[in-house]
Design a protein around this motif. Structure first.
Motif, PDB file in Angstrom:
ATOM      1  N   THR A 125      -3.002   0.859   8.774  1.00  0.00           N
ATOM      2  CA  THR A 125      -2.154   1.640   7.853  1.00  0.00           C
ATOM      3  C   THR A 125      -2.969   2.535   6.923  1.00  0.00           C
ATOM      4  N   VAL A 126      -4.265   2.653   7.162  1.00  0.00           N
ATOM      5  CA  VAL A 126      -5.117   3.531   6.350  1.00  0.00           C
ATOM      6  C   VAL A 126      -6.056   4.287   7.290  1.00  0.00           C
ATOM      7  N   ASN A 127      -7.047   4.937   6.722  1.00  0.00           N
ATOM      8  CA  ASN A 127      -8.092   5.560   7.539  1.00  0.00           C
ATOM      9  C   ASN A 127      -9.362   5.683   6.729  1.00  0.00           C
ATOM     10  N   THR A 128     -10.336   6.315   7.247  1.00  0.00           N
ATOM     11  CA  THR A 128     -11.632   6.634   6.668  1.00  0.00           C
ATOM     12  C   THR A 128     -12.252   5.440   5.903  1.00  0.00           C
ATOM     13  N   VAL A 129     -12.716   5.666   4.673  1.00  0.00           N
ATOM     14  CA  VAL A 129     -13.487   4.645   3.956  1.00  0.00           C
ATOM     15  C   VAL A 129     -12.721   3.336   3.817  1.00  0.00           C
ATOM     16  N   LEU A 130     -11.426   3.418   3.514  1.00  0.00           N
ATOM     17  CA  LEU A 130     -10.647   2.196   3.331  1.00  0.00           C
ATOM     18  C   LEU A 130     -10.495   1.436   4.646  1.00  0.00           C
ATOM     19  N   GLN A 131     -10.379   2.152   5.743  1.00  0.00           N
ATOM     20  CA  GLN A 131     -10.360   1.481   7.043  1.00  0.00           C
ATOM     21  C   GLN A 131     -11.688   0.779   7.280  1.00  0.00           C
ATOM     22  N   GLY A 132     -12.775   1.437   6.880  1.00  0.00           N
ATOM     23  CA  GLY A 132     -14.094   0.816   7.011  1.00  0.00           C
ATOM     24  C   GLY A 132     -14.198  -0.476   6.219  1.00  0.00           C
ATOM     25  N   ILE A 133     -13.661  -0.473   4.995  1.00  0.00           N
ATOM     26  CA  ILE A 133     -13.664  -1.688   4.169  1.00  0.00           C
ATOM     27  C   ILE A 133     -12.835  -2.779   4.837  1.00  0.00           C
ATOM     28  N   TYR A 134     -11.723  -2.392   5.420  1.00  0.00           N
ATOM     29  CA  TYR A 134     -10.838  -3.333   6.112  1.00  0.00           C
ATOM     30  C   TYR A 134     -11.558  -3.952   7.318  1.00  0.00           C
ATOM     31  N   VAL A 135     -12.275  -3.130   8.055  1.00  0.00           N
ATOM     32  CA  VAL A 135     -13.054  -3.621   9.189  1.00  0.00           C
ATOM     33  C   VAL A 135     -14.131  -4.602   8.713  1.00  0.00           C
ATOM     34  N   LEU A 136     -14.777  -4.274   7.604  1.00  0.00           N
ATOM     35  CA  LEU A 136     -15.812  -5.161   7.067  1.00  0.00           C
ATOM     36  C   LEU A 136     -15.227  -6.474   6.557  1.00  0.00           C
ATOM     37  N   GLU A 137     -13.971  -6.448   6.121  1.00  0.00           N
ATOM     38  CA  GLU A 137     -13.308  -7.701   5.748  1.00  0.00           C
ATOM     39  C   GLU A 137     -13.106  -8.570   6.989  1.00  0.00           C
ATOM     40  N   ALA A 138     -12.774  -7.945   8.110  1.00  0.00           N
ATOM     41  CA  ALA A 138     -12.666  -8.699   9.364  1.00  0.00           C
ATOM     42  C   ALA A 138     -14.011  -9.328   9.724  1.00  0.00           C
ATOM     43  N   VAL A 139     -15.084  -8.589   9.503  1.00  0.00           N
ATOM     44  CA  VAL A 139     -16.426  -9.112   9.746  1.00  0.00           C
ATOM     45  C   VAL A 139     -16.696 -10.312   8.841  1.00  0.00           C
ATOM     46  N   ARG A 140     -16.333 -10.190   7.571  1.00  0.00           N
ATOM     47  CA  ARG A 140     -16.559 -11.284   6.618  1.00  0.00           C
ATOM     48  C   ARG A 140     -15.823 -12.547   7.063  1.00  0.00           C
ATOM     49  N   LEU A 141     -14.578 -12.372   7.506  1.00  0.00           N
ATOM     50  CA  LEU A 141     -13.794 -13.519   7.970  1.00  0.00           C
ATOM     51  C   LEU A 141     -14.446 -14.168   9.189  1.00  0.00           C
ATOM     52  N   ARG A 142     -14.869 -13.319  10.129  1.00  0.00           N
ATOM     53  CA  ARG A 142     -15.539 -13.844  11.330  1.00  0.00           C
ATOM     54  C   ARG A 142     -16.805 -14.609  10.980  1.00  0.00           C
ATOM     55  N   ASP A 143     -17.637 -13.996  10.129  1.00  0.00           N
ATOM     56  CA  ASP A 143     -18.922 -14.598   9.802  1.00  0.00           C
ATOM     57  C   ASP A 143     -18.777 -15.824   8.904  1.00  0.00           C
ATOM     58  N   ARG A 154      -4.814 -13.235   7.840  1.00  0.00           N
ATOM     59  CA  ARG A 154      -5.355 -12.725   6.573  1.00  0.00           C
ATOM     60  C   ARG A 154      -5.375 -11.196   6.563  1.00  0.00           C
ATOM     61  N   LEU A 155      -5.766 -10.596   7.656  1.00  0.00           N
ATOM     62  CA  LEU A 155      -5.807  -9.132   7.726  1.00  0.00           C
ATOM     63  C   LEU A 155      -4.406  -8.540   7.566  1.00  0.00           C
ATOM     64  N   ASN A 156      -3.416  -9.172   8.164  1.00  0.00           N
ATOM     65  CA  ASN A 156      -2.044  -8.691   8.008  1.00  0.00           C
ATOM     66  C   ASN A 156      -1.531  -8.894   6.587  1.00  0.00           C
ATOM     67  N   GLU A 157      -2.014  -9.944   5.948  1.00  0.00           N
ATOM     68  CA  GLU A 157      -1.584 -10.243   4.580  1.00  0.00           C
ATOM     69  C   GLU A 157      -2.070  -9.201   3.579  1.00  0.00           C
ATOM     70  N   ILE A 158      -3.275  -8.705   3.766  1.00  0.00           N
ATOM     71  CA  ILE A 158      -3.874  -7.834   2.748  1.00  0.00           C
ATOM     72  C   ILE A 158      -3.714  -6.346   3.022  1.00  0.00           C
ATOM     73  N   LYS A 159      -3.337  -5.950   4.237  1.00  0.00           N
ATOM     74  CA  LYS A 159      -3.437  -4.525   4.566  1.00  0.00           C
ATOM     75  C   LYS A 159      -2.496  -3.644   3.756  1.00  0.00           C
ATOM     76  N   SER A 160      -1.358  -4.160   3.305  1.00  0.00           N
ATOM     77  CA  SER A 160      -0.426  -3.330   2.537  1.00  0.00           C
ATOM     78  C   SER A 160      -0.927  -3.042   1.126  1.00  0.00           C
ATOM     79  N   SER A 161      -1.979  -3.719   0.697  1.00  0.00           N
ATOM     80  CA  SER A 161      -2.486  -3.520  -0.669  1.00  0.00           C
ATOM     81  C   SER A 161      -3.474  -2.363  -0.767  1.00  0.00           C
ATOM     82  N   GLY A 162      -3.880  -1.802   0.370  1.00  0.00           N
ATOM     83  CA  GLY A 162      -4.882  -0.740   0.366  1.00  0.00           C
ATOM     84  C   GLY A 162      -4.351   0.588  -0.160  1.00  0.00           C
ATOM     85  N   ARG A 163      -5.161   1.289  -0.932  1.00  0.00           N
ATOM     86  CA  ARG A 163      -4.820   2.606  -1.475  1.00  0.00           C
ATOM     87  C   ARG A 163      -6.045   3.518  -1.448  1.00  0.00           C
TER      88      ARG A 163
END
Length: 221
Positions: A125-143, A154-163
């Motif tokens: 639901t976003v793009n560019t830098v915020l999408q990058g942060i979202y991807v890195l959150e997925a990495v954090r969860l995995r690691d 968790r990713l579905n829970e937080i994605k609507s909060s991005g601006r």
């Protein structure tokens, strides 16, 4: 390959190649073109900085972009599907691109041959830098050792909060992209207005105006 799941994103995440390699993220690039019919893969055949420098150097040339193809996603998914590794694929907002549909089509194709494949395709639901942060959150969860399903939830829970709040140097690209009308563009340029724009929940919304770039930015700090 022994990871709990693998993370894939389209090129809209704008993460540096060095970081995606370090964090073990697969990026499926978009294609961009400054010349008719000549497309290059972002971050592979043309860097992000190089792309924006082209826009600065040639302000009268409007670049075109093309989303990743279904085959691009099949090629990205296949090694992990064959290895039995679940995939979380994070795509740019569907309001801006059909990239997610390409990923879903690739998923459907692979599931016919590999019925046990685990591929979750996510609209960020976003793009560019915020999408990058979202991807890195997925990495954090995995690691952090979170399970595949825990991470998806968790990713579905937080994605609507991005601006994303941003402004632009002029309105030409907004006009050319159909985001504002020609009259509004001319009026805005003559008056020196800098629009404040918000990207949330996959869409762009006007958030106000400023008389200079500095004042516009200050309004959102």
């Amino acid at each position: 390959m022994s990871e709990a799941f693998h993370i894939i994103s389209d090129g809209s995440c704008d993460l540096p190649m060095e970081l995606t390699k370090e964090k073990d993220i697969t990026v499926v690039p978009f294609y961009v073109s400054f010349e008719e019919g000549k497309y290059q893969k972002e971050m592979i055949e043309i860097g992000v900085r190089e792309f924006y420098q082209e826009m600065v150097d040639h302000p009268d040339v409007y670049p075109k972009s093309s989303m990743p193809s279904v085959q691009d996603y099949v090629d990205a998914f296949l090694p992990f599907v064959k290895a039995g590794i679940p995939i979380i694929c994070i795509c740019i907002t569907t309001k801006f691109s059909g990239s997610m549909q390409s990923a879903l089509n690739a998923k459907a194709i692979l599931e016919e041959e590999y019925p046990n494949a685990q591929i979750y395709v996510c609209d960020s639901t976003v793009n560019t830098v915020l999408q990058g942060i979202y991807v890195l959150e997925a990495v954090r969860l995995r690691d952090a050792g979170k399970s595949y399903q825990e991470s998806i939830d968790r990713l579905n829970e937080i994605k609507s909060s991005g601006r994303i709040f941003f402004t632009v140097g002029n309105m030409e690209y907004l006009k050319h992209g159909g985001r504002i009308g020609k009259v509004a563009s001319v009026a805005g340029s003559l008056l020196g207005i800098k629009p404040i724009i918000t990207l949330k929940e996959g869409e762009i919304f006007p958030s106000g105006i400023g008389r200079s770039r500095r004042k516009t930015v200050d309004k959102n700090i």
